[in-house]
Write an enzyme that holds these catalytic residues in place. Structure first.
Site, mmCIF file in Angstrom:
data_model
loop_
_atom_site.group_PDB
_atom_site.id
_atom_site.type_symbol
_atom_site.label_atom_id
_atom_site.label_comp_id
_atom_site.label_asym_id
_atom_site.label_seq_id
_atom_site.Cartn_x
_atom_site.Cartn_y
_atom_site.Cartn_z
ATOM 1 N N THR A 83 -34.367 -24.650 -0.765
ATOM 2 C CA THR A 83 -34.454 -24.177 0.716
ATOM 3 C C THR A 83 -34.926 -23.338 0.777
ATOM 4 O O THR A 83 -34.370 -22.833 -0.012
ATOM 5 C CB THR A 83 -33.087 -24.714 1.713
ATOM 6 O OG1 THR A 83 -34.465 -23.936 2.819
ATOM 7 C CG2 THR A 83 -32.609 -24.393 1.414
ATOM 8 N N ASN A 84 -36.858 -22.659 1.341
ATOM 9 C CA ASN A 84 -36.803 -21.324 1.271
ATOM 10 C C ASN A 84 -35.726 -20.902 2.593
ATOM 11 O O ASN A 84 -35.954 -19.456 1.755
ATOM 12 C CB ASN A 84 -38.621 -21.398 1.852
ATOM 13 C CG ASN A 84 -39.098 -22.055 1.052
ATOM 14 O OD1 ASN A 84 -40.111 -20.822 0.179
ATOM 15 N ND2 ASN A 84 -39.455 -23.155 1.292
ATOM 16 N N CYS A 197 -41.780 -24.441 3.635
ATOM 17 C CA CYS A 197 -40.592 -25.390 3.740
ATOM 18 C C CYS A 197 -40.108 -26.185 3.265
ATOM 19 O O CYS A 197 -42.076 -26.916 2.518
ATOM 20 C CB CYS A 197 -40.886 -25.459 5.102
ATOM 21 S SG CYS A 197 -39.199 -26.364 5.172
ATOM 22 N N GLU A 199 -39.854 -29.789 3.107
ATOM 23 C CA GLU A 199 -39.884 -30.592 3.801
ATOM 24 C C GLU A 199 -41.632 -30.670 4.065
ATOM 25 O O GLU A 199 -41.710 -31.652 4.149
ATOM 26 C CB GLU A 199 -39.651 -30.163 5.307
ATOM 27 C CG GLU A 199 -38.050 -31.385 5.389
ATOM 28 C CD GLU A 199 -37.112 -30.065 4.795
ATOM 29 O OE1 GLU A 199 -35.967 -30.164 4.623
ATOM 30 O OE2 GLU A 199 -37.706 -28.814 5.061
#
Length: 229
Positions: A83-84, A197, A199
């Site tokens: 994840t960022n 991100c 996603e």
């Protein structure tokens, strides 16, 4: 082949992309039936999300540090945080273990430098776009200037990430909004845009725009493959 530790679940939707990309990368390099050696600790994102929005980053660091210790104990030779946003606490998580962390902003920055990108747009959660932990790393380590969307656009991006993409919802109207924001960053001087991100690549991809996109999930996964091999 080294064993890759993955701290995932933030959200599990993008962790699936990581797992697939890493295994595809190993197969591409080694061929045959080869797959990656992976130790995965997948956290409960509901707990992390609540702490993020309450500003309790210390507790998120504790949870991720415990996860890092578990993948180290499981035999990982290196690890990634999938994840960022949670790279906000990356330094504290790294301090919890002896194995090296492959930082997502470093992997992205190295690719940007290799491609000659000096000014880049950044899409991500409000935390990633507005706080300094990501932008400052790109500036200090890679001399890259980062542009972020306007305030109203940032709210839209943040909402779509948490209310749609992290739940596996792909909305065509949201896609159009993201593409318009990408165009606006380009018009302001960004020669490329970071999908900051993990996603976002579920919603928009390079085929959707002429603006050069940098998918942090794909870049980070490839960096892990390179290190493991």
């Amino acid at each position: 082949m080294k064993t890759i530790g993955m701290i995932g679940g933030m959200s599990w939707e993008s962790t699936v992309s990581y797992y697939q990309a890493i295994n595809q990368g190993v197969k591409r390099e080694l061929g045959g039936l080869h797959s990656a050696k992976i130790v995965l600790n997948s956290v409960d994102f509901a707990e992390i999300e609540r702490l993020q929005h309450n500003g309790d980053w210390e507790q998120t660091a504790t949870i991720l540090s415990d996860a890092a210790r578990s993948v180290e104990a499981g035999g990982a030779d290196l690890f990634i945080i999938c994840t960022n946003t949670m790279h906000k606490v990356a330094d504290k998580v790294q301090q919890a273990v002896k194995i090296p962390l492959l930082h997502i902003a470093d992997a992205t920055g190295e690719q940007l430098v290799a491609d000659g990108i000096k000014t880049v747009g950044l899409l991500g959660t409000r935390f990633t776009m507005e706080q300094d932990f990501y932008k400052q790393r790109l500036s200090e380590h890679f001399a890259i200037q980062t542009l972020i969307p306007e305030a109203e656009q940032r709210e839209l991006v943040h909402r779509v990430i948490y209310d749609e993409l992290c739940l596996g919802v792909i909305n065509e109207q949201s896609k159009r909004v993201f593409l318009a924001i990408i165009d606006s960053l380009f018009e302001r001087g960004a020669t490329a845009v970071i999908l900051g991100c993990t996603e976002i690549a579920l919603l928009v991809g390079q085929a959707d725009t002429s603006v050069k996109l940098y998918d942090t999930t794909a870049i980070h996964a490839q960096a892990a493959v390179n290190k493991a091999l």
